[in-house]
Write a protein that holds these residues in place. Structure first.
Motif: not given
Lengths: 394, 336, 321
Positions: B162, B165, B192-194, B196-198, B201
């Motif tokens: 993805s 990844m 995508d947003t989620l 991006q968050r990873q 972090e």
């Protein structure tokens, strides 16, 4: 209704394009009724035409079975699905870009549709304005089923529903000047009756989107910045005096400092023209900005609506776990707020594959609150307070 | 914060073309410490990518660079004049990738679709003189540090991964030779947003776990607000403001920074809208580039020399009205 | 804004505007070395072809077997500057009138190819669906048929050296390549956002094709037109070379064919000269057309035109001061 001889403050009222001159007198080409133009407010702005409004009521079938949707509903989708066939020649699969959606948009309101890429929000927007044909389900324009409309009614529906593209670099014809880009639709729809009128309308529309007409009419799109192009795009959509506009991520491709101007322009235009706006975005902050005051919001995931309700409430205290996850995931511009935010942990880090959606609730493979039932049955939209939520938690 | 790893003084980059010169970066100065994330924020045309390329010594031949950049490597060596040492020296000390590496914008598209992830690691390692065995061991460790499962990812082709990844694979590749500095150019666009968050972090974890200085380049203030320690605001090649992120955000000393902060709507946030003062720039190339959009501009701004002045400890601004900005701002916001 | 402009004035404005656009186009053509060569040559060739009637026609009265294959000379008259052909006719006259002949054939072939190719290509690309599949099949089928073989057959059937007929034969069989590239261009143009926007704004298909799709495919059409002319040249020469159309001394292929079959090199030491001269001239002319075609692409690019206009305007301002 004002005295027709006064006209609008900016000059004499232009003639309604549906006004036909026949040997017997004037006839309205929508209703085929003869009219007396002196007693009738012939305007370019259909919203004030009693004949047109009367016609809309007729379209909604007042005589026949009860009107399906209230007076205020401009566009409604009922059990709408748009399915694309994907895959190779031998193994075609169904991709439900829009999966049995029910949604309504009221007059003069902003509905923010929030979702990530692949959620189906662009497909929904394009289907509502008629660019895609629904695979199943119906679309209602002013209460009238689009699939059973006459040619004239369908033409009105298409003209009154407009779309603003996301990419300002491909939404304008690169071979035409700004003047031509705006003049061609006017001429094609016979909305103006003389060169002078055409110039006047184009100049006014450009001014209304904040562009100085004299400076811009002879420019080609490649001479304009992204923000200016989007304004021309908006101007073009407004030319035909639409009632319903789908703005598909109109500022995502613009520089940050130019975004607010364009968003503010959209808001002011909406107020002036009583437009219904479907604002598609992936940014919850922008959704709040556009719809937060009085609008509604819908959160889409893999083609289905997960949560739907008043924007302010929904975005400040979301009910559906997906909305909560989105909210916790978006970075805030305020460093203090951003770092004090609790990040919601999802069960799976893999992004969703629309072709292999889980059998029950579509979010069940990642939802931290998933229960047994979530894996087996798909939850319907249920009303909780003012918001509709598709979740078994409620 | 620990010691300085990079010090840049008066970096100037001009692109020479047949018809005219483009001054992309003008007198940019900053310092980067170990374990620090410096966020460079700018819109298109601000010169932020040029700064990154200049530091990587990857500018095209028609770029004229001046200024001084010093890299203080953790092995004790200090490389003076990173910007002017000859290419042969750059290669000898394994500057690129060994001392400083970069993850480009749209890096996901930088992966060769015909090679597996393992091949990417082995190729990169062998290009720098590391043998295959060693490379594979490093690869596994690096992938784990970016929260990817080595067994599965190493034998995958890029199209099987993805976007998120792939981005992580690129970050792992950038860390391969344990550089002192890693530059990330727009690491979260197109995700995508989620996801991006990873990635954000992950960047925060990297800063903690590894002895690197991180330069994060983006146009999105929210990304920087989330992870950066220091903020550098670029506009049309000039540094408008630089300082610790909390202070810059709560007390901006440059009108451009203020406008930028107010361009990002957030839930529950109040937007301050200010109109430009309508001062037009004199036609010569001097003065503040923001003059025609600035709400506090006056005629003196067209002669501004754009030098950074310390307005608070560790907080610098190039606006000549910086000292009075806070008072003017208070006046405007209370009057609303 | 409301003052109406008298008709005469409007016509003059239109003409001036058109001439200005023409001037801009010429500037763009001549902006590259290739463009200069191509434009110059093409204009020269067309002018010469049109001016051919000013030159004597190389008819039978010029025929003088004694002067067969003489090398370039100014005796007995300046017309013999390029030598003579098999019949003793001055080659220069053959060439000038031949130019006219070939250009006629080429232009007719080009017009036929371009009209059929564009129409069917647009139809296939824009309409899509079954029409597209059927037409695409037809294009591919036609492309596999050896056109030259068909030309031979048709030429033999018609047995005519008439340029119109030849042009027709050559054009009617070779439009499939152009149709395919027009189809591709139309397909890609169809999917652009601004075409979608036009559809939303109620423009009908004809309008969309005229306003949105045509500007994108015009460069292809012009290029292909020039290349069809080149193709027409070769086709007509080839047919004459093989002796399939009635001999005409202004058809260079016939002259070369003659030299070939009559074994001119053995017959006379100077027999190869006309062939060499013809080959060189042909190559130059056809290269000129190809360069013209290449340069013509930029003429349609609004960005280039705008750049040129700005440069012209600033030059005008500079000289006005």
């Amino acid at each position: 209704m004002s005295n027709p001889s006064q006209g609008s403050p900016r000059g004499p009222a232009p003639v309604c394009p549906y006004l036909q001159r026949t040997p017997q007198g004037y006839v309205c080409s929508i209703t085929q009724r003869s009219v007396n133009p002196l007693g009738w407010y012939c305007v370019f702005d259909y919203m004030n035409c009693p004949i047109y409004i009367g016609h809309l009521s007729r379209m909604a079938g007042v005589k026949g079975p009860e009107r399906k949707y209230g007076e205020d509903v401009v566009i409604a989708a009922e059990d709408l699905s748009v399915v694309f066939k994907v895959g190779s020649m031998f193994s075609k699969k169904d991709l439900y870009a829009v999966d049995h959606i029910n949604i309504t948009v009221n007059r003069s309101e902003t509905l923010a549709v929030v979702g990530e890429s692949g959620s189906g929000k662009t497909t929904l927007g394009k289907t509502l304005v008629g660019l895609y044909k629904p695979t199943t389900g119906r679309i209602y324009f002013h209460g009238r089923d689009v699939s059973t409309m006459t040619d004239e009614e369908y033409r009105v529906y298409r003209l009154k529903s407009q779309y603003i593209h996301q990419d300002p670099y491909s939404s304008l014809n690169p071979y035409k000047t700004v003047y031509d880009i705006l003049a061609i639709p006017l001429r094609a729809n016979k909305l103006v009756h003389s060169k002078a009128e055409e110039e006047k309308v184009i100049f006014e529309t450009l001014e209304s989107v904040g562009l100085n007409p004299k400076a811009y009419i002879n420019k080609y799109p490649f001479e304009l910045s992204g923000g200016e192009r989007q304004r021309v795009s908006i101007a073009r959509a407004l030319l035909v005096k639409p009632e319903f506009v789908v703005a598909d991520e109109p500022v995502t491709m613009l520089d940050a400092s130019l975004r607010l101007e364009v968003l503010d322009l959209l808001l002011s235009v909406q107020k002036e023209m009583n437009l219904s706006v479907l604002f598609i975005t992936h940014d919850l902050g922008m959704a709040y900005y556009m719809a937060g005051e009085r609008g509604r919001a819908a959160v889409m995931y893999l083609g289905s609506i997960m949560e739907f309700g008043p924007a302010k409430e929904m975005l400040e205290s979301p009910l559906h776990p997906y909305t909560q996850a989105l909210l916790s995931a978006i970075p805030e511009p305020d460093p203090v707020k951003s770092r004090s935010k609790k990040v919601m942990k999802l069960r799976s880090l893999d992004p969703p594959n629309p072709l292999r959606a889980p059998p029950g609730c579509k979010f069940s493979d990642r939802c931290p609150f998933a229960m047994d039932r979530c894996f087996k049955e798909r939850p319907p939209l249920k009303k909780v307070g003012n918001t509709w939520v598709a979740c078994w938690l409620y | 914060m620990s010691s300085v790893v990079l010090s840049v003084k008066d970096l100037n980059v001009t692109y020479r073309t047949a018809t005219f010169d483009v001054e992309a970066v003008k007198n940019v100065s900053f310092e980067l410490h170990r374990h620090e994330i410096l966020g460079i924020v700018g819109e298109s045309g601000s010169g932020k990518t040029t700064v990154a390329l200049a530091l990587m010594r990857l500018l095209p031949n028609n770029a004229v660079v001046s200024g001084k950049a010093t890299l203080y490597s953790r092995d004790g060596n200090t490389i003076d004049d990173v910007l002017s040492i000859p290419e042969s020296e750059i290669r000898r000390i394994r500057y690129r990738w060994g001392k400083i590496s970069i993850v480009f914008q749209g890096a996901m598209n930088s992966l060769n679709p015909l090679l597996t992830v393992k091949d990417h690691f082995v190729d990169t390692a062998q290009a720098h003189g590391i043998d295959k065995e060693e490379a594979l061991k490093m690869a596994a460790e690096l992938l784990r540090s970016v929260r990817l499962e080595p067994a599965r990812v190493l034998r995958s082709y890029p199209h099987q991964l993805s976007g998120g990844m792939k981005q992580r694979v690129m970050i792992a590749l950038a860390l391969m030779l344990n550089p002192d500095i890693i530059i990330l150019d727009e690491p979260t666009t197109a995700l995508d947003t989620l996801t991006q968050r990873q990635i954000l972090e992950l960047i925060k974890d990297l800063r903690k776990e590894r002895d690197v200085g991180i330069i994060l380049i983006t146009h999105d203030l929210s990304v920087v607000a989330d992870v950066a320690d220091k903020l550098l605001v670029l506009y049309k090649g000039y540094v408008m403001e630089i300082g610790e992120i909390f202070t810059v955000y709560s007390r901006p000393y440059s009108p451009y920074t203020l406008m930028l902060i107010n361009s990002f709507p957030a839930i529950g946030k109040k937007i301050i809208r200010l109109k430009p003062a309508g001062v037009t720039a004199k036609t010569n190339n001097r003065g503040c580039p923001f003059i025609d959009r600035c709400p506090f501009a006056s005629i003196e701004c067209s002669d501004a020399d754009m030098k950074l002045v310390e307005v608070e400890p560790g907080h610098y601004s190039s606006c000549i009205k910086a000292s009075v900005l806070q008072q003017q701002l208070a006046k405007v916001t209370t009057s609303e | 804004m409301g003052v109406s402009v008298p008709l005469g004035r409007r016509v003059v404005n239109r003409v001036v505007d058109f001439l200005h656009q023409l001037y801009v186009s010429i500037v763009i053509f001549t902006s590259t070395g290739q463009g200069k060569a191509g434009f110059g040559l093409t204009v020269f060739v067309v002018a010469l072809a049109l001016a051919a009637p000013l030159f004597p026609y190389p008819g039978p009265k010029w025929s003088n077997v004694a002067l067969q294959f003489i090398p370039p000379t100014l005796k007995p008259s300046p017309w013999y500057i390029l030598g003579t052909d098999y019949l003793g006719i001055p080659l220069l006259l053959d060439i000038i009138w031949g130019l006219r002949y070939f250009l006629e054939i080429g232009v007719i072939a080009g017009i036929i190819q371009v009209s059929i190719g564009t129409f069917l290509g647009l139809l296939a690309g824009y309409v899509g669906g079954f029409t597209d599949r059927a037409l695409n099949f037809a294009f591919n089928l036609l492309l596999t048929i050896p056109t030259f073989a068909l030309w031979l057959i048709l030429a033999v059937i018609f047995r005519s050296g008439n340029p119109v007929i030849l042009g027709f034969i050559l054009g009617i069989l070779s439009w499939a390549g152009l149709a395919r590239s027009i189809r591709a261009a139309a397909l890609s143009a169809k999917n652009r956002d601004y075409v979608e926007a036009s559809r939303l704004l109620g423009l009908n298909s004809l309008s969309i094709i005229a306003n949105d799709i045509m500007p994108a495919i015009t460069p292809y059409i012009v290029m292909n037109f020039m290349l069809s002319i080149v193709g027409g040249f070769y086709g007509a020469m080839g047919l004459a070379f093989l002796g399939l159309i009635p001999y005409s001394n202004i058809n260079w292929g016939a002259i070369m064919g003659n030299a070939f079959y009559q074994e001119a090199a053995i017959f006379s030491p100077t027999g190869t000269i006309p062939v060499v001269i013809l080959i060189v001239i042909q190559t130059i002319i056809l290269m000129g057309f190809v360069y013209f075609a290449n340069a013509s692409v930029y003429v349609f690019d609004p960005k280039r035109r705008r750049e040129v206009e700005i440069k012209l305007a600033s030059r005008r301002r500079a000289t006005a001061r």
